[in-house]
Write an enzyme that holds these catalytic residues in place. Sequence first.
Site, PDB file in Angstrom:
ATOM      1  N   ASP A 223       0.852  -1.184   0.000  1.00 13.05           N
ATOM      2  CA  ASP A 223       0.000   0.000   0.000  1.00 13.05           C
ATOM      3  C   ASP A 223       0.891   1.238   0.000  1.00 13.05           C
ATOM      4  O   ASP A 223       1.795   1.357   0.829  1.00 13.05           O
ATOM      5  CB  ASP A 223      -0.911   0.024   1.231  1.00 13.05           C
ATOM      6  CG  ASP A 223      -2.093  -0.936   1.108  1.00 13.05           C
ATOM      7  OD1 ASP A 223      -2.157  -1.677   0.108  1.00 13.05           O
ATOM      8  OD2 ASP A 223      -2.945  -0.940   2.020  1.00 13.05           O
TER       9      ASP A 223
ATOM     10  N   HIS B 107      -6.452   2.273  -4.577  1.00 15.89           N
ATOM     11  CA  HIS B 107      -6.509   2.505  -3.127  1.00 15.89           C
ATOM     12  C   HIS B 107      -7.232   3.814  -2.836  1.00 15.89           C
ATOM     13  O   HIS B 107      -7.087   4.373  -1.750  1.00 15.89           O
ATOM     14  CB  HIS B 107      -5.081   2.538  -2.566  1.00 15.89           C
ATOM     15  CG  HIS B 107      -4.982   2.323  -1.087  1.00 15.89           C
ATOM     16  ND1 HIS B 107      -5.777   1.443  -0.389  1.00 15.89           N
ATOM     17  CD2 HIS B 107      -4.155   2.887  -0.164  1.00 15.89           C
ATOM     18  CE1 HIS B 107      -5.447   1.468   0.887  1.00 15.89           C
ATOM     19  NE2 HIS B 107      -4.480   2.345   1.058  1.00 15.89           N
TER      20      HIS B 107
ATOM     21  N   HIS C 263      -7.913   8.753  -0.395  1.00 21.00           N
ATOM     22  CA  HIS C 263      -7.756   7.969   0.843  1.00 21.00           C
ATOM     23  C   HIS C 263      -8.955   8.189   1.770  1.00 21.00           C
ATOM     24  O   HIS C 263      -8.821   8.293   3.000  1.00 21.00           O
ATOM     25  CB  HIS C 263      -6.448   8.298   1.569  1.00 21.00           C
ATOM     26  CG  HIS C 263      -5.922   7.162   2.391  1.00 21.00           C
ATOM     27  ND1 HIS C 263      -5.975   7.134   3.761  1.00 21.00           N
ATOM     28  CD2 HIS C 263      -5.328   5.997   2.032  1.00 21.00           C
ATOM     29  CE1 HIS C 263      -5.437   6.030   4.224  1.00 21.00           C
ATOM     30  NE2 HIS C 263      -5.041   5.299   3.177  1.00 21.00           N
TER      31      HIS C 263
ATOM     32  N   HIS D 236       3.936  -2.002   3.664  1.00 20.87           N
ATOM     33  CA  HIS D 236       3.973  -0.600   3.271  1.00 20.87           C
ATOM     34  C   HIS D 236       5.402  -0.241   2.869  1.00 20.87           C
ATOM     35  O   HIS D 236       6.351  -0.681   3.515  1.00 20.87           O
ATOM     36  CB  HIS D 236       3.501   0.300   4.409  1.00 20.87           C
ATOM     37  CG  HIS D 236       2.043   0.187   4.704  1.00 20.87           C
ATOM     38  ND1 HIS D 236       1.505  -0.864   5.419  1.00 20.87           N
ATOM     39  CD2 HIS D 236       0.996   0.985   4.364  1.00 20.87           C
ATOM     40  CE1 HIS D 236       0.194  -0.704   5.508  1.00 20.87           C
ATOM     41  NE2 HIS D 236      -0.146   0.412   4.883  1.00 20.87           N
TER      42      HIS D 236
END
Length: 259
Positions: free
Chosen positions: A68, A119, A123, A217
């Site tokens: 991510d 994604h 956000h 991440h």
Amino acid sequence: MRKIIFSLISLSCIIVAFSPSFSAYGWGYKRTNDHQVPEIGMYQDLLDQYGGYYHDDSGEKTLYLTFDNGFEAGYTDGILDILDENEVPATFFVTGHYVKSAPELIQRMVSDGHLIGNHSYTHADFTALTQSGFKEDLLLFERALQSVTNYDRTQYIRPPKGIFNAQTLEWANELGYIHMFWSLAFVDWHEDNVSGWESAYNQVMDQLHPGAIILLHTVSEDNADMLEHFIKDCIDQGYTFKSLDDLVFRDQVMDPLVD
């Protein structure tokens, strides 16, 4: 009904944020360290209904690396080097901010043969959006991605902070997206929390199991430093790294009624 203690990755507990008819949930699971797939309780019914994934249920020793990316901390180029050197595919779930701020890295991900996942553009908490707002956020991301690459459109979606509900799963399906959650992760998104690569390595290896969809991440120096050790040791243990496309395509072949 017995309680299942969820090991939450993005949140410490199930979020309940009431809307007119849907509660919001934070993705989580019952963590294991015995090479077994973690249990997800009531979430399994939702994934079954809406065709989402959190692992590969074939029982084969396959692993799926996903990252991510919301902002760039300087480690992604090195991570891409390691993936390239070891011929390991990955999926990068990125935000609109990341696409706009790091277009060269997005272009490299695509040219190296990795997948890009949606994604979100902002956000946002999907469960706090209207259906039109949800659609617009995802389409803004697609336009941003198309502005820097020749990527047609993304197929996989991962909700920011793992927050979802039945409504957002349904909306995503209507737009042609497949939700990709995860069965292996740890708290690794704090850029200034450096414990050494061995700590990151141990936390991932302790949860390792066949069919794991692994969330990492790229803002973590520990993750960047441990990645090559992790890949090589998994291969030594008989694991194979595959693309999410391999997982989904296999299931579609096995179920020819899937469009």
